[in-house]
Motif scaffolding. Sequence first.
Motif, short mmCIF file in Angstrom:
data_model
loop_
_atom_site.label_atom_id
_atom_site.label_comp_id
_atom_site.label_asym_id
_atom_site.label_seq_id
_atom_site.Cartn_x
_atom_site.Cartn_y
_atom_site.Cartn_z
N MET A 1 1.00 -1.24 0.00
CA MET A 1 -0.28 -0.16 -0.06
C MET A 1 0.88 1.38 -0.04
O MET A 1 1.96 1.33 0.78
CB MET A 1 -0.69 0.08 1.26
CG MET A 1 -1.95 1.07 1.32
SD MET A 1 -3.28 1.24 0.23
CE MET A 1 -3.82 -0.43 0.26
N ASN A 2 0.72 2.04 -0.94
CA ASN A 2 1.37 3.43 -1.10
C ASN A 2 1.00 4.24 0.13
O ASN A 2 -0.03 4.15 0.44
CB ASN A 2 1.00 3.95 -2.39
CG ASN A 2 1.84 4.89 -2.91
OD1 ASN A 2 1.61 6.03 -2.80
ND2 ASN A 2 3.22 4.54 -3.33
N HIS A 302 1.32 -5.93 -5.35
CA HIS A 302 2.85 -5.60 -5.60
C HIS A 302 3.76 -6.22 -4.57
O HIS A 302 3.44 -6.71 -3.45
CB HIS A 302 2.71 -3.96 -5.10
CG HIS A 302 2.95 -3.78 -3.70
ND1 HIS A 302 3.80 -3.70 -2.99
CD2 HIS A 302 1.71 -3.15 -2.84
CE1 HIS A 302 3.44 -3.13 -1.68
NE2 HIS A 302 2.32 -2.79 -1.75
N ASP A 314 2.36 -5.94 4.03
CA ASP A 314 2.36 -5.00 2.91
C ASP A 314 3.62 -5.18 1.97
O ASP A 314 4.48 -4.66 2.28
CB ASP A 314 2.35 -3.50 3.47
CG ASP A 314 2.49 -2.59 2.31
OD1 ASP A 314 2.25 -2.89 1.15
OD2 ASP A 314 2.67 -1.60 2.69
N GLU A 346 5.56 -0.30 -6.51
CA GLU A 346 4.19 0.52 -6.05
C GLU A 346 4.62 1.47 -4.96
O GLU A 346 3.78 2.48 -4.99
CB GLU A 346 3.28 -0.83 -5.54
CG GLU A 346 1.83 -0.40 -4.89
CD GLU A 346 1.65 0.01 -3.85
OE1 GLU A 346 0.52 0.62 -3.43
OE2 GLU A 346 2.58 -0.07 -2.91
N GLU A 347 5.30 1.08 -4.09
CA GLU A 347 5.48 1.96 -2.92
C GLU A 347 6.32 3.26 -3.45
O GLU A 347 6.38 4.20 -2.56
CB GLU A 347 6.47 1.41 -1.81
CG GLU A 347 6.05 -0.02 -1.24
CD GLU A 347 4.97 0.39 -0.29
OE1 GLU A 347 4.07 1.34 -0.40
OE2 GLU A 347 4.28 -0.66 0.26
N TYR A 467 2.80 -0.96 9.83
CA TYR A 467 2.72 -0.44 8.33
C TYR A 467 4.01 0.40 8.24
O TYR A 467 4.26 1.16 8.75
CB TYR A 467 1.48 0.37 8.06
CG TYR A 467 1.23 1.09 6.98
CD1 TYR A 467 1.06 0.41 5.66
CD2 TYR A 467 1.62 2.55 6.90
CE1 TYR A 467 1.06 1.25 4.55
CE2 TYR A 467 1.50 3.04 5.78
CZ TYR A 467 1.28 2.64 4.64
OH TYR A 467 1.08 3.24 3.34
N HIS A 468 4.59 -0.07 6.98
CA HIS A 468 6.00 0.47 6.57
C HIS A 468 7.01 0.79 7.56
O HIS A 468 7.78 1.42 7.52
CB HIS A 468 5.31 1.87 5.99
CG HIS A 468 4.83 1.93 4.56
ND1 HIS A 468 4.62 2.90 3.82
CD2 HIS A 468 4.40 0.85 3.83
CE1 HIS A 468 4.01 2.52 2.67
NE2 HIS A 468 3.81 1.28 2.80
ZN LIG Z 1 2.86 -0.12 1.25
#
Ligand SMILES: [Zn+2]
Length: 502
Positions: A1-2, A302, A314, A346-347, A467-468
Amino acid sequence: MNQATQQSTPRRRALIIAGIALALIAGAILVLAVTDDPPPSTSPPSGSPSPSPSPSVSTSPSGLTARLQEAVTVDGVTRHLEEFQRIADENGGNRYTATPGHEESAAYVARVLRNAGYEVSFDRFDVTVYEENAPSVLQRRAPSRTFFENSADFTTFNFSPSGSVTGRLTSVGVTPETDGLGGCEESAFSGFPSGDIALVQAGPCTLTDQVLNAQDAGASAALVMFTPELADTSAGVLRPTLASSEVTVPALAVSTKLGVELARSGTRVHLEVAGEIAERSTRNVIAEQSGETDDVVMVGAHLDSVPDGPGINDNGSGSASILELAVALSGVETREGVRFAFWSAEELGLIGSDHYVSELSDAERNRITAYLNFDMVASPNYMRLVYGDSLGNVDDPAAIKNLFLDYFAERDLDTDLIDLSGRSDHGPFERAGIPVGGLFTGAEMIKDREAARLFGGEPGRPGDPCYHLACDDIENISEESLDQLSDAIAFSVATLATSGEL
Ligand SMILES: [Zn+2]
Protein backbone atom coordinates in the motif's frame (compact mmCIF):
# COMPACT_ATOMS: atom_id res chain seq x y z
CA MET A 1 0.00 0.00 0.00
CA ASN A 2 1.36 3.31 -1.07
CA GLN A 3 1.60 6.05 1.51
CA ALA A 4 -1.12 8.61 0.96
CA THR A 5 -0.33 11.64 -1.09
CA GLN A 6 -0.21 14.80 0.94
CA GLN A 7 -3.04 17.16 0.27
CA SER A 8 -2.78 20.90 0.48
CA THR A 9 -6.40 21.99 0.63
CA PRO A 10 -7.15 23.77 3.91
CA ARG A 11 -10.36 21.79 4.29
CA ARG A 12 -8.25 18.75 4.98
CA ARG A 13 -5.83 20.52 7.22
CA ALA A 14 -5.89 17.99 10.02
CA LEU A 15 -5.24 15.19 7.60
CA ILE A 16 -2.11 16.32 5.94
CA ILE A 17 0.54 15.08 8.21
CA ALA A 18 3.03 12.44 7.27
CA GLY A 19 1.19 11.28 4.26
CA ILE A 20 -1.54 9.92 6.45
CA ALA A 21 -4.08 12.16 4.81
CA LEU A 22 -5.88 9.83 2.50
CA ALA A 23 -6.07 6.99 4.93
CA LEU A 24 -7.96 9.18 7.33
CA ILE A 25 -10.18 10.48 4.57
CA ALA A 26 -10.71 6.91 3.58
CA GLY A 27 -11.55 6.17 7.19
CA ALA A 28 -14.25 8.81 7.13
CA ILE A 29 -15.66 7.48 3.87
CA LEU A 30 -15.51 4.04 5.34
CA VAL A 31 -17.74 5.02 8.22
CA LEU A 32 -20.20 6.68 5.85
CA ALA A 33 -20.20 3.72 3.56
CA VAL A 34 -20.99 0.99 6.07
CA THR A 35 -23.57 -1.07 4.32
CA ASP A 36 -26.26 -2.48 6.49
CA ASP A 37 -28.49 -2.92 3.47
CA PRO A 38 -28.23 -6.18 1.65
CA PRO A 39 -26.40 -5.83 -1.65
CA PRO A 40 -28.59 -5.52 -4.74
CA SER A 41 -30.10 -8.83 -5.66
CA THR A 42 -29.16 -8.48 -9.32
CA SER A 43 -25.59 -9.48 -8.56
CA PRO A 44 -24.78 -13.15 -8.62
CA PRO A 45 -25.29 -14.76 -5.23
CA SER A 46 -22.00 -15.87 -3.81
CA GLY A 47 -21.06 -19.49 -4.01
CA SER A 48 -23.37 -20.03 -6.96
CA PRO A 49 -22.50 -17.66 -9.77
CA SER A 50 -24.52 -17.83 -12.92
CA PRO A 51 -23.57 -20.89 -14.92
CA SER A 52 -21.17 -20.44 -17.79
CA PRO A 53 -22.95 -20.15 -21.11
CA SER A 54 -20.31 -22.39 -22.62
CA PRO A 55 -21.06 -26.11 -22.26
CA SER A 56 -17.47 -26.97 -23.12
CA VAL A 57 -16.14 -25.59 -19.83
CA SER A 58 -14.96 -28.70 -18.09
CA THR A 59 -15.42 -27.47 -14.56
CA SER A 60 -18.69 -25.96 -13.51
CA PRO A 61 -18.15 -22.50 -12.05
CA SER A 62 -19.49 -23.33 -8.62
CA GLY A 63 -17.36 -26.44 -8.55
CA LEU A 64 -14.34 -24.43 -9.53
CA THR A 65 -14.84 -21.75 -6.89
CA ALA A 66 -15.14 -24.43 -4.23
CA ARG A 67 -12.14 -26.33 -5.50
CA LEU A 68 -9.93 -23.28 -5.66
CA GLN A 69 -10.88 -22.16 -2.19
CA GLU A 70 -9.95 -25.58 -0.92
CA ALA A 71 -6.68 -25.57 -2.82
CA VAL A 72 -5.63 -22.15 -1.54
CA THR A 73 -4.76 -22.89 2.07
CA VAL A 74 -3.26 -20.72 4.79
CA ASP A 75 -0.35 -23.18 4.96
CA GLY A 76 0.31 -22.84 1.25
CA VAL A 77 0.17 -19.04 1.36
CA THR A 78 2.31 -18.95 4.50
CA ARG A 79 5.07 -20.95 2.82
CA HIS A 80 5.46 -18.10 0.32
CA LEU A 81 5.41 -15.55 3.14
CA GLU A 82 8.19 -17.43 4.91
CA GLU A 83 10.18 -17.35 1.71
CA PHE A 84 9.69 -13.56 1.41
CA GLN A 85 10.83 -13.19 5.02
CA ARG A 86 13.92 -15.30 4.37
CA ILE A 87 14.75 -13.25 1.29
CA ALA A 88 14.43 -10.00 3.27
CA ASP A 89 16.55 -11.39 6.11
CA GLU A 90 19.32 -12.22 3.68
CA ASN A 91 19.16 -8.88 1.91
CA GLY A 92 19.31 -6.11 4.46
CA GLY A 93 15.85 -6.59 5.94
CA ASN A 94 13.77 -5.36 3.03
CA ARG A 95 12.49 -6.11 -0.48
CA TYR A 96 12.64 -2.53 -1.78
CA THR A 97 12.39 -1.88 -5.52
CA ALA A 98 15.55 -2.64 -7.52
CA THR A 99 17.40 -4.11 -4.54
CA PRO A 100 18.50 -7.74 -4.25
CA GLY A 101 15.58 -8.32 -1.85
CA HIS A 102 13.09 -7.43 -4.55
CA GLU A 103 15.00 -9.11 -7.36
CA GLU A 104 15.10 -12.37 -5.39
CA SER A 105 11.41 -12.09 -4.58
CA ALA A 106 10.67 -11.70 -8.30
CA ALA A 107 12.88 -14.67 -9.12
CA TYR A 108 11.14 -16.78 -6.49
CA VAL A 109 7.68 -15.90 -7.79
CA ALA A 110 8.77 -16.64 -11.37
CA ARG A 111 10.18 -20.01 -10.28
CA VAL A 112 6.99 -21.05 -8.51
CA LEU A 113 4.90 -19.99 -11.51
CA ARG A 114 7.11 -21.85 -13.98
CA ASN A 115 7.06 -24.97 -11.84
CA ALA A 116 3.28 -24.75 -11.96
CA GLY A 117 3.39 -24.69 -15.75
CA TYR A 118 3.12 -20.98 -16.52
CA GLU A 119 5.07 -19.09 -19.08
CA VAL A 120 6.47 -16.13 -17.19
CA SER A 121 7.41 -12.78 -18.66
CA PHE A 122 9.11 -9.76 -17.15
CA ASP A 123 7.96 -6.24 -17.80
CA ARG A 124 11.07 -4.09 -17.29
CA PHE A 125 11.17 -0.39 -16.60
CA ASP A 126 13.42 2.25 -15.11
CA VAL A 127 12.65 3.90 -11.84
CA THR A 128 14.14 6.65 -9.67
CA VAL A 129 14.91 5.33 -6.21
CA TYR A 130 16.33 6.80 -3.03
CA GLU A 131 19.05 4.76 -1.41
CA GLU A 132 20.56 5.46 1.97
CA ASN A 133 24.25 4.67 2.10
CA ALA A 134 24.10 4.76 5.89
CA PRO A 135 21.30 5.20 8.41
CA SER A 136 20.78 8.86 9.28
CA VAL A 137 21.98 10.16 12.62
CA LEU A 138 20.32 12.67 14.94
CA GLN A 139 21.94 13.76 18.20
CA ARG A 140 21.32 16.48 20.71
CA ARG A 141 24.53 18.27 21.61
CA ALA A 142 23.10 20.79 24.10
CA PRO A 143 21.78 21.30 26.71
CA SER A 144 22.56 17.60 27.18
CA ARG A 145 24.02 15.02 24.88
CA THR A 146 21.56 12.41 23.58
CA PHE A 147 21.58 9.99 20.66
CA PHE A 148 18.14 9.47 19.17
CA GLU A 149 16.95 6.23 17.63
CA ASN A 150 16.51 6.09 13.88
CA SER A 151 12.96 5.01 12.89
CA ALA A 152 11.66 4.99 16.50
CA ASP A 153 12.30 8.72 17.18
CA PHE A 154 12.94 10.07 13.71
CA THR A 155 13.27 9.06 10.08
CA THR A 156 14.79 10.41 6.88
CA PHE A 157 12.61 11.89 4.17
CA ASN A 158 12.74 9.89 0.96
CA PHE A 159 14.88 11.90 -1.48
CA SER A 160 16.42 14.02 1.29
CA PRO A 161 19.65 15.69 0.21
CA SER A 162 22.73 14.47 2.06
CA GLY A 163 24.64 16.48 4.59
CA SER A 164 26.26 16.65 7.96
CA VAL A 165 24.99 19.64 9.93
CA THR A 166 25.60 20.81 13.49
CA GLY A 167 23.94 23.89 14.84
CA ARG A 168 21.41 25.70 16.92
CA LEU A 169 17.82 24.59 16.60
CA THR A 170 15.11 27.19 16.11
CA SER A 171 11.52 26.04 16.20
CA VAL A 172 8.78 27.52 14.04
CA GLY A 173 5.09 27.04 14.73
CA VAL A 174 5.53 24.24 17.25
CA THR A 175 2.47 24.40 19.50
CA PRO A 176 2.01 21.29 19.52
CA GLU A 177 -1.62 21.11 18.53
CA THR A 178 -3.03 19.15 15.67
CA ASP A 179 -4.48 22.22 13.99
CA GLY A 180 -1.44 24.49 14.30
CA LEU A 181 -0.22 26.25 11.19
CA GLY A 182 3.25 24.78 11.60
CA GLY A 183 5.69 26.05 9.03
CA CYS A 184 3.11 26.57 6.33
CA GLU A 185 3.17 30.35 6.29
CA GLU A 186 6.32 32.00 5.06
CA SER A 187 5.66 34.77 7.57
CA ALA A 188 6.17 32.28 10.39
CA PHE A 189 9.85 32.31 9.51
CA SER A 190 10.34 36.07 9.77
CA GLY A 191 13.41 36.68 11.88
CA PHE A 192 14.59 33.10 11.48
CA PRO A 193 18.36 33.09 12.12
CA SER A 194 20.00 32.07 8.88
CA GLY A 195 22.11 28.95 9.24
CA ASP A 196 20.08 27.53 12.12
CA ILE A 197 18.39 24.14 11.88
CA ALA A 198 14.63 24.60 11.63
CA LEU A 199 12.15 22.53 13.62
CA VAL A 200 8.65 22.92 12.19
CA GLN A 201 5.43 21.23 13.07
CA ALA A 202 3.41 19.54 10.37
CA GLY A 203 0.61 21.90 9.37
CA PRO A 204 -2.09 22.32 6.76
CA CYS A 205 0.27 22.32 3.77
CA THR A 206 2.49 19.56 2.47
CA LEU A 207 5.56 18.54 4.43
CA THR A 208 7.61 19.36 1.35
CA ASP A 209 6.27 22.96 1.37
CA GLN A 210 7.35 23.33 4.98
CA VAL A 211 10.84 22.08 4.24
CA LEU A 212 11.04 24.54 1.32
CA ASN A 213 9.84 27.40 3.53
CA ALA A 214 12.53 26.58 6.07
CA GLN A 215 15.14 26.37 3.35
CA ASP A 216 14.06 29.72 1.89
CA ALA A 217 14.40 31.27 5.34
CA GLY A 218 18.04 30.17 5.41
CA ALA A 219 17.76 26.96 7.46
CA SER A 220 20.72 24.59 7.12
CA ALA A 221 18.49 21.54 7.70
CA ALA A 222 14.82 20.90 8.46
CA LEU A 223 13.19 18.72 11.09
CA VAL A 224 9.46 18.25 10.66
CA MET A 225 7.57 17.19 13.75
CA PHE A 226 4.49 14.99 13.44
CA THR A 227 1.42 15.93 15.47
CA PRO A 228 0.52 14.06 18.65
CA GLU A 229 -2.45 11.98 17.57
CA LEU A 230 -0.50 10.49 14.69
CA ALA A 231 2.85 9.97 16.32
CA ASP A 232 1.38 7.90 19.12
CA THR A 233 -0.29 5.40 16.85
CA SER A 234 2.54 3.46 15.31
CA ALA A 235 5.65 1.62 16.36
CA GLY A 236 7.86 4.21 14.72
CA VAL A 237 7.98 7.30 12.57
CA LEU A 238 6.60 6.80 9.05
CA ARG A 239 9.01 7.91 6.35
CA PRO A 240 7.58 10.78 4.32
CA THR A 241 8.63 11.68 0.78
CA LEU A 242 9.98 14.98 -0.49
CA ALA A 243 7.99 15.83 -3.57
CA SER A 244 10.26 18.55 -4.94
CA SER A 245 13.71 18.50 -6.47
CA GLU A 246 14.21 22.06 -5.22
CA VAL A 247 15.00 20.92 -1.70
CA THR A 248 18.74 21.24 -1.06
CA VAL A 249 18.94 20.83 2.73
CA PRO A 250 18.77 17.55 4.67
CA ALA A 251 15.28 16.81 5.99
CA LEU A 252 14.21 14.52 8.82
CA ALA A 253 10.80 13.78 10.33
CA VAL A 254 10.62 13.48 14.12
CA SER A 255 8.01 12.09 16.50
CA THR A 256 5.88 14.49 18.54
CA LYS A 257 7.62 13.43 21.70
CA LEU A 258 11.04 14.20 20.32
CA GLY A 259 9.88 17.40 18.63
CA VAL A 260 8.46 18.78 21.86
CA GLU A 261 11.67 17.90 23.63
CA LEU A 262 13.84 19.56 20.99
CA ALA A 263 11.67 22.69 20.84
CA ARG A 264 12.98 23.82 24.23
CA SER A 265 15.28 26.77 23.93
CA GLY A 266 19.02 26.34 23.96
CA THR A 267 18.97 23.15 21.91
CA ARG A 268 21.85 22.32 19.59
CA VAL A 269 21.71 19.24 17.38
CA HIS A 270 23.87 17.30 15.01
CA LEU A 271 22.45 15.37 12.08
CA GLU A 272 23.82 13.31 9.24
CA VAL A 273 22.04 12.13 6.11
CA ALA A 274 23.78 10.05 3.46
CA GLY A 275 21.36 9.22 0.68
CA GLU A 276 21.52 8.99 -3.05
CA ILE A 277 19.00 9.38 -5.81
CA ALA A 278 19.61 6.73 -8.45
CA GLU A 279 18.11 5.45 -11.70
CA ARG A 280 17.56 1.70 -11.51
CA SER A 281 15.94 -0.97 -13.61
CA THR A 282 13.29 -3.21 -12.11
CA ARG A 283 10.60 -5.60 -13.33
CA ASN A 284 6.99 -6.65 -12.95
CA VAL A 285 6.42 -10.39 -13.08
CA ILE A 286 3.56 -11.43 -15.38
CA ALA A 287 2.06 -14.86 -16.04
CA GLU A 288 -1.10 -15.77 -17.88
CA GLN A 289 -3.30 -18.74 -18.34
CA SER A 290 -5.37 -18.43 -21.46
CA GLY A 291 -9.10 -19.07 -21.48
CA GLU A 292 -11.60 -20.06 -24.13
CA THR A 293 -12.24 -16.47 -25.09
CA ASP A 294 -9.86 -13.60 -25.71
CA ASP A 295 -11.01 -11.85 -22.57
CA VAL A 296 -8.74 -11.67 -19.59
CA VAL A 297 -9.29 -11.14 -15.89
CA MET A 298 -6.23 -9.57 -14.32
CA VAL A 299 -5.19 -10.17 -10.74
CA GLY A 300 -2.40 -8.10 -9.20
CA ALA A 301 -0.43 -7.51 -6.03
CA HIS A 302 2.72 -5.52 -5.41
CA LEU A 303 5.83 -7.46 -4.58
CA ASP A 304 8.08 -4.58 -3.49
CA SER A 305 8.38 -3.40 0.12
CA VAL A 306 9.40 -0.03 1.53
CA PRO A 307 13.11 0.26 2.47
CA ASP A 308 12.21 0.19 6.17
CA GLY A 309 11.04 -3.39 6.53
CA PRO A 310 10.45 -6.80 4.93
CA GLY A 311 6.88 -5.97 3.88
CA ILE A 312 5.30 -9.27 4.83
CA ASN A 313 1.78 -7.93 5.27
CA ASP A 314 2.44 -5.02 2.86
CA ASN A 315 2.38 -6.70 0.49
CA GLY A 316 3.75 -10.20 0.92
CA SER A 317 0.21 -11.14 1.96
CA GLY A 318 -1.42 -10.18 -1.34
CA SER A 319 1.48 -11.51 -3.42
CA ALA A 320 1.54 -14.87 -1.64
CA SER A 321 -2.24 -15.22 -1.89
CA ILE A 322 -2.39 -14.68 -5.64
CA LEU A 323 0.71 -16.82 -6.16
CA GLU A 324 -0.92 -19.74 -4.38
CA LEU A 325 -4.07 -19.11 -6.39
CA ALA A 326 -2.06 -19.17 -9.63
CA VAL A 327 -0.63 -22.54 -8.66
CA ALA A 328 -4.10 -23.88 -7.88
CA LEU A 329 -5.54 -22.52 -11.12
CA SER A 330 -2.85 -23.93 -13.37
CA GLY A 331 -4.30 -26.22 -16.00
CA VAL A 332 -7.89 -25.48 -15.06
CA GLU A 333 -10.03 -24.52 -18.03
CA THR A 334 -11.79 -21.21 -17.70
CA ARG A 335 -13.88 -19.11 -20.00
CA GLU A 336 -11.74 -15.99 -19.65
CA GLY A 337 -7.99 -16.02 -19.36
CA VAL A 338 -6.45 -15.15 -16.01
CA ARG A 339 -3.33 -12.98 -15.92
CA PHE A 340 -1.33 -12.56 -12.75
CA ALA A 341 0.83 -9.50 -12.10
CA PHE A 342 3.38 -9.03 -9.33
CA TRP A 343 4.14 -5.32 -9.45
CA SER A 344 7.35 -3.56 -8.61
CA ALA A 345 7.74 0.06 -7.44
CA GLU A 346 4.24 0.34 -6.01
CA GLU A 347 5.65 1.97 -2.90
CA LEU A 348 7.37 4.58 -5.06
CA GLY A 349 4.04 5.70 -6.48
CA LEU A 350 2.39 2.81 -8.39
CA ILE A 351 5.14 3.04 -10.97
CA GLY A 352 5.16 -0.61 -12.07
CA SER A 353 1.43 -0.91 -12.68
CA ASP A 354 1.36 2.55 -14.22
CA HIS A 355 4.11 1.54 -16.62
CA TYR A 356 2.29 -1.66 -17.52
CA VAL A 357 -1.02 0.05 -18.23
CA SER A 358 0.64 2.83 -20.22
CA GLU A 359 2.21 0.25 -22.55
CA LEU A 360 -1.07 -1.51 -23.33
CA SER A 361 -2.44 -1.01 -26.83
CA ASP A 362 -6.13 -0.18 -27.11
CA ALA A 363 -6.81 -3.73 -28.20
CA GLU A 364 -4.88 -5.19 -25.26
CA ARG A 365 -6.60 -2.87 -22.83
CA ASN A 366 -9.99 -3.86 -24.17
CA ARG A 367 -9.26 -7.52 -23.53
CA ILE A 368 -9.04 -6.88 -19.79
CA THR A 369 -12.55 -7.21 -18.42
CA ALA A 370 -11.59 -6.62 -14.80
CA TYR A 371 -8.59 -5.88 -12.63
CA LEU A 372 -8.56 -7.23 -9.07
CA ASN A 373 -6.03 -5.80 -6.62
CA PHE A 374 -4.92 -7.34 -3.35
CA ASP A 375 -2.72 -5.22 -1.13
CA MET A 376 -2.45 -5.92 2.63
CA VAL A 377 -4.91 -8.75 3.22
CA ALA A 378 -3.66 -10.04 6.59
CA SER A 379 -3.37 -6.97 8.82
CA PRO A 380 -3.06 -7.97 12.49
CA ASN A 381 -5.89 -5.65 13.61
CA TYR A 382 -7.81 -6.38 10.46
CA MET A 383 -10.99 -5.06 8.89
CA ARG A 384 -12.66 -6.62 5.86
CA LEU A 385 -12.64 -3.67 3.49
CA VAL A 386 -14.01 -3.99 -0.02
CA TYR A 387 -12.91 -1.48 -2.62
CA GLY A 388 -15.77 0.84 -3.47
CA ASP A 389 -15.69 2.62 -6.73
CA SER A 390 -14.13 6.04 -6.67
CA LEU A 391 -15.28 6.68 -10.23
CA GLY A 392 -18.68 7.24 -8.73
CA ASN A 393 -20.72 4.24 -9.86
CA VAL A 394 -20.90 2.78 -6.37
CA ASP A 395 -24.52 1.94 -6.98
CA ASP A 396 -23.79 -0.02 -10.12
CA PRO A 397 -25.23 -3.45 -9.30
CA ALA A 398 -22.75 -5.08 -11.64
CA ALA A 399 -19.69 -3.72 -9.89
CA ILE A 400 -17.07 -6.17 -8.73
CA LYS A 401 -17.51 -5.01 -5.19
CA ASN A 402 -20.84 -6.83 -5.00
CA LEU A 403 -19.11 -10.12 -5.60
CA PHE A 404 -17.13 -9.57 -2.43
CA LEU A 405 -20.02 -8.10 -0.44
CA ASP A 406 -22.22 -11.08 -1.33
CA TYR A 407 -19.45 -13.54 -0.65
CA PHE A 408 -18.80 -12.29 2.86
CA ALA A 409 -22.49 -11.69 3.63
CA GLU A 410 -23.25 -15.33 2.89
CA ARG A 411 -20.65 -16.28 5.45
CA ASP A 412 -21.97 -13.83 8.05
CA LEU A 413 -18.76 -11.86 7.88
CA ASP A 414 -19.22 -8.09 8.08
CA THR A 415 -17.64 -5.78 5.53
CA ASP A 416 -17.16 -2.09 4.96
CA LEU A 417 -16.59 -0.29 1.71
CA ILE A 418 -13.45 1.74 1.31
CA ASP A 419 -12.45 4.29 -1.25
CA LEU A 420 -8.70 3.95 -1.59
CA SER A 421 -8.51 6.82 -4.07
CA GLY A 422 -5.97 5.03 -6.18
CA ARG A 423 -3.58 4.36 -3.31
CA SER A 424 -2.60 0.99 -4.76
CA ASP A 425 -2.09 -0.62 -8.16
CA HIS A 426 -5.75 -0.57 -9.14
CA GLY A 427 -5.31 3.19 -9.67
CA PRO A 428 -3.77 3.07 -13.17
CA PHE A 429 -6.34 0.47 -14.31
CA GLU A 430 -9.19 2.52 -12.95
CA ARG A 431 -7.90 5.60 -14.76
CA ALA A 432 -7.72 3.55 -17.96
CA GLY A 433 -11.42 2.78 -17.64
CA ILE A 434 -11.00 -0.86 -16.65
CA PRO A 435 -13.42 -2.09 -13.94
CA VAL A 436 -11.46 -2.62 -10.73
CA GLY A 437 -12.06 -4.20 -7.37
CA GLY A 438 -10.15 -5.55 -4.45
CA LEU A 439 -9.79 -6.20 -0.76
CA PHE A 440 -7.81 -4.48 1.97
CA THR A 441 -7.56 -5.08 5.72
CA GLY A 442 -6.13 -1.80 7.02
CA ALA A 443 -2.85 0.10 7.19
CA GLU A 444 -2.04 3.10 9.39
CA MET A 445 -5.62 4.24 9.84
CA ILE A 446 -7.09 3.84 13.30
CA LYS A 447 -9.74 1.21 13.83
CA ASP A 448 -12.65 3.06 15.44
CA ARG A 449 -15.22 1.59 17.83
CA GLU A 450 -17.71 0.86 15.10
CA ALA A 451 -15.08 -1.04 13.12
CA ALA A 452 -14.05 -2.93 16.24
CA ARG A 453 -17.67 -3.90 16.80
CA LEU A 454 -17.88 -5.22 13.24
CA PHE A 455 -14.51 -6.93 13.00
CA GLY A 456 -13.28 -7.46 16.54
CA GLY A 457 -9.72 -6.52 17.36
CA GLU A 458 -8.48 -3.42 19.12
CA PRO A 459 -10.22 -0.07 18.72
CA GLY A 460 -7.98 2.99 18.83
CA ARG A 461 -5.12 1.16 17.14
CA PRO A 462 -4.15 1.04 13.47
CA GLY A 463 -5.23 -1.86 11.28
CA ASP A 464 -1.54 -2.57 10.88
CA PRO A 465 0.60 -0.96 13.61
CA CYS A 466 3.70 -2.08 11.69
CA TYR A 467 2.68 -0.45 8.41
CA HIS A 468 5.86 0.57 6.55
CA LEU A 469 8.05 -0.30 9.52
CA ALA A 470 10.67 -2.91 10.31
CA CYS A 471 8.17 -4.92 12.37
CA ASP A 472 6.09 -5.79 9.27
CA ASP A 473 7.54 -9.27 9.46
CA ILE A 474 6.23 -12.84 9.46
CA GLU A 475 4.75 -12.25 12.95
CA ASN A 476 2.74 -9.33 11.59
CA ILE A 477 0.16 -11.55 9.91
CA SER A 478 -3.37 -12.38 11.00
CA GLU A 479 -3.91 -15.99 9.94
CA GLU A 480 -7.64 -15.57 10.39
CA SER A 481 -7.70 -12.65 8.00
CA LEU A 482 -5.40 -14.43 5.57
CA ASP A 483 -7.66 -17.49 5.64
CA GLN A 484 -10.86 -15.54 4.99
CA LEU A 485 -9.43 -13.24 2.36
CA SER A 486 -7.42 -15.78 0.39
CA ASP A 487 -10.64 -17.77 0.00
CA ALA A 488 -12.49 -14.65 -1.11
CA ILE A 489 -9.70 -13.95 -3.61
CA ALA A 490 -9.97 -17.45 -5.06
CA PHE A 491 -13.74 -17.12 -5.21
CA SER A 492 -13.71 -13.76 -6.99
CA VAL A 493 -11.17 -14.77 -9.61
CA ALA A 494 -12.87 -18.07 -10.34
CA THR A 495 -16.25 -16.38 -10.59
CA LEU A 496 -15.10 -13.64 -12.94
CA ALA A 497 -13.11 -16.04 -15.09
CA THR A 498 -16.00 -18.45 -15.52
CA SER A 499 -19.08 -16.27 -15.70
CA GLY A 500 -17.76 -14.36 -18.64
CA GLU A 501 -19.46 -11.19 -17.54
CA LEU A 502 -19.37 -8.68 -14.78
ZN1 LIG B 1 2.83 -0.05 1.35
